[in-house]
Scaffold this motif. Structure first.
Motif, PDB file in Angstrom:
ATOM      1  N   GLY A   1       3.369   2.026   7.667  1.00 38.10           N
ATOM      2  CA  GLY A   1       1.984   2.505   7.637  1.00 38.10           C
ATOM      3  C   GLY A   1       1.262   2.060   6.385  1.00 38.10           C
ATOM      4  N   GLU A   2      -0.063   2.097   6.444  1.00 36.27           N
ATOM      5  CA  GLU A   2      -0.868   1.671   5.302  1.00 36.27           C
ATOM      6  C   GLU A   2      -1.879   2.760   4.954  1.00 36.27           C
ATOM      7  OE1 GLU A   2      -0.900  -1.060   3.222  1.00 36.27           O
ATOM      8  OE2 GLU A   2      -2.459   0.112   2.241  1.00 36.27           O
ATOM      9  N   THR A   3      -1.769   3.254   3.698  1.00 35.94           N
ATOM     10  CA  THR A   3      -2.788   4.156   3.155  1.00 35.94           C
ATOM     11  C   THR A   3      -2.973   5.436   3.963  1.00 35.94           C
ATOM     12  OG1 THR A   3      -3.901   2.101   2.474  1.00 35.94           O
ATOM     13  CG2 THR A   3      -5.086   4.099   2.056  1.00 35.94           C
ATOM     14  N   ALA A   4      -1.978   5.831   4.774  1.00 34.15           N
ATOM     15  CA  ALA A   4      -2.096   7.103   5.495  1.00 34.15           C
ATOM     16  C   ALA A   4      -1.572   8.199   4.581  1.00 34.15           C
ATOM     17  CB  ALA A   4      -1.286   7.063   6.777  1.00 34.15           C
TER      18      ALA A   4
ATOM     19  N   THR B   1       2.019   3.923  -5.703  1.00 30.42           N
ATOM     20  CA  THR B   1       0.714   4.334  -5.191  1.00 30.42           C
ATOM     21  C   THR B   1      -0.077   3.123  -4.701  1.00 30.42           C
ATOM     22  OG1 THR B   1      -0.334   4.160  -7.345  1.00 30.42           O
ATOM     23  CG2 THR B   1       0.576   6.313  -6.768  1.00 30.42           C
ATOM     24  N   SER B   2       0.607   1.986  -4.537  1.00 32.52           N
ATOM     25  CA  SER B   2      -0.069   0.815  -3.986  1.00 32.52           C
ATOM     26  C   SER B   2       0.910   0.055  -3.096  1.00 32.52           C
ATOM     27  CB  SER B   2      -0.540  -0.107  -5.110  1.00 32.52           C
ATOM     28  OG  SER B   2       0.574  -0.661  -5.767  1.00 32.52           O
ATOM     29  N   THR B   3       0.378  -0.789  -2.236  1.00 36.53           N
ATOM     30  CA  THR B   3       1.222  -1.588  -1.348  1.00 36.53           C
ATOM     31  C   THR B   3       2.181  -2.433  -2.181  1.00 36.53           C
ATOM     32  OG1 THR B   3      -0.708  -1.736   0.089  1.00 36.53           O
ATOM     33  CG2 THR B   3       1.131  -3.195   0.596  1.00 36.53           C
ATOM     34  N   GLN B   4       1.622  -3.044  -3.211  1.00 33.40           N
ATOM     35  CA  GLN B   4       2.370  -3.945  -4.070  1.00 33.40           C
ATOM     36  C   GLN B   4       3.551  -3.251  -4.746  1.00 33.40           C
ATOM     37  OE1 GLN B   4       2.312  -7.039  -4.373  1.00 33.40           O
ATOM     38  NE2 GLN B   4       3.735  -7.149  -6.101  1.00 33.40           N
TER      39      GLN B   4
ATOM     40  N   SER C   1       4.297   5.829   5.814  1.00 38.40           N
ATOM     41  CA  SER C   1       3.175   5.165   5.154  1.00 38.40           C
ATOM     42  C   SER C   1       3.609   4.676   3.771  1.00 38.40           C
ATOM     43  CB  SER C   1       2.007   6.139   5.020  1.00 38.40           C
ATOM     44  OG  SER C   1       0.935   5.513   4.365  1.00 38.40           O
ATOM     45  N   ASP C   2       2.963   3.627   3.279  1.00 37.29           N
ATOM     46  CA  ASP C   2       3.391   3.063   1.986  1.00 37.29           C
ATOM     47  C   ASP C   2       2.922   3.882   0.783  1.00 37.29           C
ATOM     48  OD1 ASP C   2       0.748   2.243   2.291  1.00 37.29           O
ATOM     49  OD2 ASP C   2       1.072   0.225   1.477  1.00 37.29           O
ATOM     50  N   HIS C   3       1.792   4.550   0.931  1.00 33.43           N
ATOM     51  CA  HIS C   3       1.246   5.421  -0.119  1.00 33.43           C
ATOM     52  C   HIS C   3       0.090   6.174   0.503  1.00 33.43           C
ATOM     53  CE1 HIS C   3      -2.010   2.534  -0.265  1.00 33.43           C
ATOM     54  NE2 HIS C   3      -1.093   1.598  -0.330  1.00 33.43           N
ATOM     55  N   GLY C   4      -0.468   7.116  -0.220  1.00 33.18           N
ATOM     56  CA  GLY C   4      -1.589   7.875   0.318  1.00 33.18           C
ATOM     57  C   GLY C   4      -2.929   7.317  -0.137  1.00 33.18           C
TER      58      GLY C   4
END
Ligand SMILES: [Zn+2]
Length: 554
Positions: free
Chosen positions: A246-249, A287-290, A463-466
């Motif tokens: 997931g992304e940013t969920a 707290t980031s995708t990276q 998710s990867d982070h909120g």
């Protein structure tokens, strides 16, 4: 201040060091607008004491900026260097003011990894205005100033002298007001990352030195003993595991987490049917995708991964080494290196008109591609089992409204601007919640597709982070972890197991349900996927595998 400067420029050309002093004052004052705003708003900055603290901070900052500029900005490149500094400081200020972020190495890594479509999402009129006021106007003024030719030797001595003096003044003042400043930065750690241009300089140095050091390391193989423990006799018994990245969920807006709005109606239905479990207390690695993605697929776990300078293979390499077919489908800005050695497909290259517009695709494009891409994998490996990762566009901001098709949108009106702070808060939340509704739709649709397969199948979602949606003046994500709000680190996680999968493993959903409130984190992903894919290796830590309890309970 302006009168003597005018007089000077009218009479003669600038001494290069004098022009540096002007630049220093601009950068320390206007260029640090967000920093001064933040100091001004602090509860402890009140009364006379606050004024003296601010005044000494201002002088210290001028001293440090002066020291820094005098060290490396020489007449030959004075003007381009000055414009580069204006650009750095203005962009950093713009992002800090607009999104409440601070500039640190992980935020910079985020920016560097950003692709063209994400940059497009950030461009806006307010940004253009900021560039005009902070770069173009002062840049033109500066560029047009005549600079006096000065002999190199006296200039170098004089400028280094000024640099040293500025540093001594800064240190002296810092020493005198140490108590005040120390308690200020101790109580408000984020302030340190707001000081222009040092935040950017620090981030660039840390990031590139760190990356260069890591890139120079040889890639180390992991899990060389990996093997599938319970090989299946027939290909139609080979498991198919899908991991939706997931992304940013954020968990706070996920219907299954108890959010006031039902943003996950389709997943709720699957939960009611008994084959899906929602995990309510899951922490992200970064707290980031990276920061998060490489950490999630690493065998090290958050604590060891963060201090690690070595280069290791990822979970996907281990799965592939065990003999499984592995596939990465990407509808995002890439897999950050974790899928480099396994078959991987980016949806942007596919450009399916049904789901893609202007170089961006809705997440369903991955499901649309899945059967074809699976069929292209090595049949011998598929006969042992398959693990697929689908990397979502999810709720990637700030253009949340682009993350759901019209047919899905239930919460209106939506914020349709990239400059979030210009939208009423409820419209930002509406657009964001619609993106969660679409994620619900996408995940449930994937489950339905998996249900239709005759083999044992499973889906795991994390998710990867909120994301911050304006709480405490913060937007987007990427705050340094130690000071990040819960909205950015508390993520949703879901596991669905098909009936054939439950039967094949002898797992009951109630054993997963029993863990649904346990404190989990991204550290559990590596080991749980190994468990789900039945891969055995000495790297595996059963205590971090959420399925091991189910095997034990059999
Ligand atoms: Zn992300």
């Amino acid at each position: 201040m302006t009168a003597p400067i005018k007089l000077l420029s009218a009479r003669s050309a600038w001494h290069p060091t004098a022009l540096l002093v002007v630049l220093t004052v601009w950068l320390g004052t206007v260029g640090n607008f967000p920093f001064w705003m933040a100091i001004w708003k602090l509860p402890e900055t009140e009364g006379f004491r606050a004024l003296t603290t601010m005044a000494s901070l201002w002088l210290i900052l001028l001293g440090l900026v002066g020291w820094f500029l005098c060290l490396w900005v020489w007449p030959r490149w004075l003007k381009p260097a000055a414009v580069a500094m204006l650009l750095t400081v203005t962009s950093s200020s713009y992002f800090m003011l607009t999104y409440g972020v601070v500039i640190d190495p992980s935020m910079l890594a985020n920016v560097v990894q950003t692709d063209v479509r994400e940059v497009r999402d950030l461009l806006s009129w307010p940004m253009l205005m900021a560039l005009v006021v902070g770069v173009i106007l002062p840049g033109i003024w500066l560029w047009r100033q005549p600079v006096r030719a000065v002999n190199a030797k006296p200039l170098i001595l004089r400028q280094l002298g000024v640099s040293l003096l500025a540093l001594l003044v800064a240190l002296g003042l810092f020493w005198m007001s140490f108590q005040d400043i120390a308690s200020l930065t101790r109580n408000h750690k984020h302030l340190r990352y707001m000081i222009n241009p040092f935040n950017s300089v620090y981030a660039v140095t840390r990031l590139f030195v760190g990356q260069a050091a890591q890139a120079a390391q040889p890639l180390q193989a992991i899990g060389d003993d990996a093997k599938v423990v319970a090989p299946v006799s027939t290909a139609d018994q080979a498991p198919l595991v899908v991991f939706v990245l997931g992304e940013t969920a954020r968990a706070a807006n996920f219907g299954l987490s108890g959010y006031a709005r039902d943003t996950t109606p389709q997943l709720r239905k699957l939960q009611t049917q008994g084959d899906l479990t929602y995990f309510s207390d899951v922490k992200s690695c970064g707290t980031s995708t990276q920061a998060s993605v490489p950490c999630m697929f690493s065998h090290l776990g958050k604590a060891a991964h963060e201090g690690n300078q070595q280069r290791f293979e990822s979970l996907l390499d281990v799965l592939q080494r065990a003999g499984l077919a592995v596939l990465w489908l990407d509808n995002q800005s890439g897999c950050k290196g974790v899928c480099d050695r396994v078959p991987n497909v980016s949806t942007t290259a596919l450009n399916v008109p049904e789901f893609c517009k202007d170089g961006e695709c809705l997440d369903e494009v991955m499901l649309h591609e899945l059967p074809k891409q699976l069929a292209a994998l090595d049949p011998a490996k598929r006969a042992k089992g398959t693990v697929v990762v689908m990397h979502q566009m999810g709720s990637h901001g700030p253009a949340y409204y682009k993350r759901s098709p019209d047919a899905i949108k239930q919460f209106l009106p939506e914020c349709s601007s990239h400059a979030l702070q210009n939208c009423p808060p409820e419209q930002i939340v509406n657009a964001y919640d619609n993106s969660i509704l679409y994620a619900d739709h996408f995940i449930a649709k994937t489950v339905h597709w998996l249900q239709a397969q005759s083999r044992p199948t499973a889906l795991m979602y994390m998710s990867d982070h909120g994301e911050s949606l304006g709480e405490k003046g913060l937007y987007l994500h990427g705050m340094p972890y130690s000071m990040a709000p819960k909205e950015q680190t508390h993520v949703p996680m879901v596991v669905w197991l098909s009936k054939p999968m439950q039967r094949q493993r002898g797992w009951s959903m109630s054993c997963l349900q029993a863990q649904s409130g346990k404190a989990l984190s991204h550290d559990n992903l590596f080991h749980s996927v190994l468990g789900l894919a039945q891969v055995q290796t000495r790297l595996a830590k059963p205590e971090l595998d959420i399925f091991s309890a189910c095997s034990a309970a059999r």
